[in-house]
Scaffold this motif. Structure first.
Motif, PDB file in Angstrom:
ATOM      1  N   LEU A   1       0.833  -1.203   0.000  1.00  0.00           N
ATOM      2  CA  LEU A   1       0.000   0.000   0.000  1.00  0.00           C
ATOM      3  C   LEU A   1       0.869   1.254   0.000  1.00  0.00           C
ATOM      4  O   LEU A   1       0.650   2.180  -0.773  1.00  0.00           O
ATOM      5  CB  LEU A   1      -0.921   0.016   1.226  1.00  0.00           C
ATOM      6  CG  LEU A   1      -1.617   1.343   1.519  1.00  0.00           C
ATOM      7  CD1 LEU A   1      -2.670   1.642   0.453  1.00  0.00           C
ATOM      8  CD2 LEU A   1      -2.245   1.328   2.900  1.00  0.00           C
TER       9      LEU A   1
ATOM     10  N   ARG B   1      -2.990   0.225   8.072  1.00  0.00           N
ATOM     11  CA  ARG B   1      -3.762   0.893   7.024  1.00  0.00           C
ATOM     12  C   ARG B   1      -3.483   2.383   7.106  1.00  0.00           C
ATOM     13  O   ARG B   1      -3.046   2.895   8.141  1.00  0.00           O
ATOM     14  CB  ARG B   1      -5.251   0.610   7.150  1.00  0.00           C
ATOM     15  CG  ARG B   1      -5.905   1.242   8.343  1.00  0.00           C
ATOM     16  CD  ARG B   1      -7.396   0.994   8.311  1.00  0.00           C
ATOM     17  NE  ARG B   1      -8.068   1.856   9.286  1.00  0.00           N
ATOM     18  CZ  ARG B   1      -9.364   1.988   9.370  1.00  0.00           C
ATOM     19  NH1 ARG B   1     -10.158   1.347   8.544  1.00  0.00           N
ATOM     20  NH2 ARG B   1      -9.909   2.767  10.263  1.00  0.00           N
ATOM     21  N   SER B   2      -3.744   3.070   6.009  1.00  0.00           N
ATOM     22  CA  SER B   2      -3.540   4.519   5.998  1.00  0.00           C
ATOM     23  C   SER B   2      -4.368   5.155   7.106  1.00  0.00           C
ATOM     24  O   SER B   2      -5.521   4.775   7.323  1.00  0.00           O
ATOM     25  CB  SER B   2      -3.966   5.109   4.647  1.00  0.00           C
ATOM     26  OG  SER B   2      -3.114   4.668   3.631  1.00  0.00           O
TER      27      SER B   2
ATOM     28  N   ARG C   1      -6.795   7.469   8.970  1.00  0.00           N
ATOM     29  CA  ARG C   1      -8.028   8.118   8.518  1.00  0.00           C
ATOM     30  C   ARG C   1      -8.332   9.320   9.393  1.00  0.00           C
ATOM     31  O   ARG C   1      -8.392   9.215  10.614  1.00  0.00           O
ATOM     32  CB  ARG C   1      -9.202   7.140   8.575  1.00  0.00           C
ATOM     33  CG  ARG C   1      -9.042   6.001   7.610  1.00  0.00           C
ATOM     34  CD  ARG C   1     -10.309   5.176   7.488  1.00  0.00           C
ATOM     35  NE  ARG C   1     -10.153   4.181   6.461  1.00  0.00           N
ATOM     36  CZ  ARG C   1     -10.294   4.411   5.165  1.00  0.00           C
ATOM     37  NH1 ARG C   1     -10.612   5.609   4.742  1.00  0.00           N
ATOM     38  NH2 ARG C   1     -10.127   3.452   4.290  1.00  0.00           N
TER      39      ARG C   1
ATOM     40  N   SER D   1      -5.509   7.003   0.843  1.00  0.00           N
ATOM     41  CA  SER D   1      -5.883   5.931  -0.078  1.00  0.00           C
ATOM     42  C   SER D   1      -7.379   5.837  -0.336  1.00  0.00           C
ATOM     43  O   SER D   1      -7.796   5.186  -1.289  1.00  0.00           O
ATOM     44  CB  SER D   1      -5.381   4.579   0.449  1.00  0.00           C
ATOM     45  OG  SER D   1      -5.934   4.312   1.733  1.00  0.00           O
ATOM     46  N   GLY D   2      -8.215   6.481   0.502  1.00  0.00           N
ATOM     47  CA  GLY D   2      -9.644   6.351   0.296  1.00  0.00           C
ATOM     48  C   GLY D   2     -10.486   7.346   1.070  1.00  0.00           C
ATOM     49  O   GLY D   2      -9.969   8.125   1.878  1.00  0.00           O
TER      50      GLY D   2
ATOM     51  N   VAL E   1     -12.536   8.700  -7.760  1.00  0.00           N
ATOM     52  CA  VAL E   1     -12.836   7.721  -6.725  1.00  0.00           C
ATOM     53  C   VAL E   1     -13.481   6.495  -7.368  1.00  0.00           C
ATOM     54  O   VAL E   1     -14.178   6.601  -8.378  1.00  0.00           O
ATOM     55  CB  VAL E   1     -13.753   8.298  -5.623  1.00  0.00           C
ATOM     56  CG1 VAL E   1     -13.025   9.377  -4.836  1.00  0.00           C
ATOM     57  CG2 VAL E   1     -15.041   8.850  -6.199  1.00  0.00           C
ATOM     58  N   GLU E   2     -13.215   5.357  -6.761  1.00  0.00           N
ATOM     59  CA  GLU E   2     -13.742   4.083  -7.270  1.00  0.00           C
ATOM     60  C   GLU E   2     -14.405   3.371  -6.096  1.00  0.00           C
ATOM     61  O   GLU E   2     -13.736   3.049  -5.109  1.00  0.00           O
ATOM     62  CB  GLU E   2     -12.586   3.256  -7.825  1.00  0.00           C
ATOM     63  CG  GLU E   2     -12.966   1.897  -8.331  1.00  0.00           C
ATOM     64  CD  GLU E   2     -11.733   1.158  -8.840  1.00  0.00           C
ATOM     65  OE1 GLU E   2     -11.593   1.056 -10.071  1.00  0.00           O
ATOM     66  OE2 GLU E   2     -10.923   0.682  -8.016  1.00  0.00           O
TER      67      GLU E   2
ATOM     68  N   VAL F   1     -15.679   0.866  -3.521  1.00  0.00           N
ATOM     69  CA  VAL F   1     -15.205  -0.445  -3.083  1.00  0.00           C
ATOM     70  C   VAL F   1     -16.350  -1.229  -2.456  1.00  0.00           C
ATOM     71  O   VAL F   1     -16.522  -2.410  -2.710  1.00  0.00           O
ATOM     72  CB  VAL F   1     -14.045  -0.296  -2.068  1.00  0.00           C
ATOM     73  CG1 VAL F   1     -13.620  -1.647  -1.523  1.00  0.00           C
ATOM     74  CG2 VAL F   1     -12.866   0.417  -2.713  1.00  0.00           C
TER      75      VAL F   1
ATOM     76  N   ARG G   1     -12.073   3.995  -3.112  1.00  0.00           N
ATOM     77  CA  ARG G   1     -10.622   4.080  -3.276  1.00  0.00           C
ATOM     78  C   ARG G   1     -10.302   5.349  -4.045  1.00  0.00           C
ATOM     79  O   ARG G   1     -11.000   5.718  -4.986  1.00  0.00           O
ATOM     80  CB  ARG G   1     -10.142   2.855  -4.050  1.00  0.00           C
ATOM     81  CG  ARG G   1      -8.662   2.800  -4.329  1.00  0.00           C
ATOM     82  CD  ARG G   1      -8.300   1.548  -5.129  1.00  0.00           C
ATOM     83  NE  ARG G   1      -8.670   0.331  -4.425  1.00  0.00           N
ATOM     84  CZ  ARG G   1      -9.588  -0.536  -4.863  1.00  0.00           C
ATOM     85  NH1 ARG G   1     -10.240  -0.331  -6.002  1.00  0.00           N
ATOM     86  NH2 ARG G   1      -9.868  -1.617  -4.174  1.00  0.00           N
TER      87      ARG G   1
ATOM     88  N   LEU H   1      -8.096   7.416  -6.645  1.00  0.00           N
ATOM     89  CA  LEU H   1      -7.198   7.300  -7.793  1.00  0.00           C
ATOM     90  C   LEU H   1      -6.755   8.723  -8.105  1.00  0.00           C
ATOM     91  O   LEU H   1      -7.583   9.596  -8.322  1.00  0.00           O
ATOM     92  CB  LEU H   1      -7.929   6.688  -8.987  1.00  0.00           C
ATOM     93  CG  LEU H   1      -8.684   5.381  -8.712  1.00  0.00           C
ATOM     94  CD1 LEU H   1      -9.535   5.001  -9.912  1.00  0.00           C
ATOM     95  CD2 LEU H   1      -7.705   4.269  -8.365  1.00  0.00           C
TER      96      LEU H   1
ATOM     97  N   ARG I   1      -1.683  13.182  -4.908  1.00  0.00           N
ATOM     98  CA  ARG I   1      -1.404  12.334  -3.746  1.00  0.00           C
ATOM     99  C   ARG I   1      -0.473  13.040  -2.761  1.00  0.00           C
ATOM    100  O   ARG I   1      -0.648  12.954  -1.556  1.00  0.00           O
ATOM    101  CB  ARG I   1      -0.773  11.009  -4.184  1.00  0.00           C
ATOM    102  CG  ARG I   1      -1.768  10.051  -4.773  1.00  0.00           C
ATOM    103  CD  ARG I   1      -1.243   8.640  -4.762  1.00  0.00           C
ATOM    104  NE  ARG I   1      -2.195   7.745  -5.379  1.00  0.00           N
ATOM    105  CZ  ARG I   1      -3.268   7.271  -4.796  1.00  0.00           C
ATOM    106  NH1 ARG I   1      -3.548   7.604  -3.558  1.00  0.00           N
ATOM    107  NH2 ARG I   1      -4.080   6.450  -5.425  1.00  0.00           N
TER     108      ARG I   1
END
Length: 199
Positions: free
Chosen positions: A41, A93-94, A96, A122-123, A151-152, A154, A164, A166, A172
């Motif tokens: 990640l 995890r990243s 939040r 990441s999201g 954004v995608e 999930v 997620r 992008l 970034r």
């Protein structure tokens, strides 16, 4: 090379970067490691960085992209990038951010604000009814900086969409800079013994 012990010259450079006085020891809650082995990640989020400085602060891991430039005298000058902050509680995890004062997300389609619940590098999580079909959003940060993101989705459950992010390398980095600054502000006590580089 996965990691290596720092040479006296490298250690002196990092101590200078982090404003540690000669002879001082790092507190038990802090650890510095130079590594090329990073979680997948983090590797995706940091891009093409070959070396990474890992700073462990309490239950957070900060992966700083690290570039070494040789000057005209043959000495290496380390240059740290903006870190990816991982929260290690319950797995890595990243980190939040849920205190989103001053952060606005708008649909790129119609400029309508979306209800943002959490943000990481990441999201995002958003209220489902606000998401619509938009795949492109504009993240407006405090201070007026606008970061375009795709954004995608999930998953979606209980009216909340997890998506997620992008984004380009520049987007970034802007997002990491903002999140790192917020992390330092929210957890200033964790950084009290270790002066951090400015994002």
């Amino acid at each position: 090379m996965d990691s290596h012990k720092l040479s006296p010259e490298e250690l002196d450079s990092f101590k200078e970067l982090f404003a540690i006085e000669p002879g001082d020891e790092l507190p038990d809650a802090h650890r510095l490691t130079v590594t090329t082995k990073v979680p997948e990640l983090v590797a995706r989020l940091l891009g093409k960085s070959k070396l990474t400085l890992l700073a462990e602060v309490s239950h957070y891991k900060l992966f700083f992209p690290l570039n070494l430039h040789m000057d005209e005298f043959g000495q290496f000058n380390p240059e740290l990038g903006i870190p990816e902050v991982l929260d290690t509680r319950g797995g890595e995890r990243s980190w939040r951010l849920t205190d989103l004062d001053g952060v606005v997300v708008k649909s790129a389609d119609d400029g309508e604000p979306l209800e943002l619940l959490s943000l990481s590098s990441s999201g995002v999580t958003l209220r489902e009814q606000d998401m619509g079909d938009s795949k492109e959003v504009q993240l407006e940060l405090p201070g007026g900086e606008t970061v375009p993101l795709a954004v995608e989705e999930v998953r979606s459950e209980n009216g909340v969409v997890a998506a997620r992010i992008l984004a380009s390398a520049e987007a970034r980095e802007a997002l990491r800079r903002f999140l790192f600054g917020r992390h330092r502000d929210l957890y200033a006590e964790l950084y009290a013994d270790l002066a951090q580089p400015k994002p």
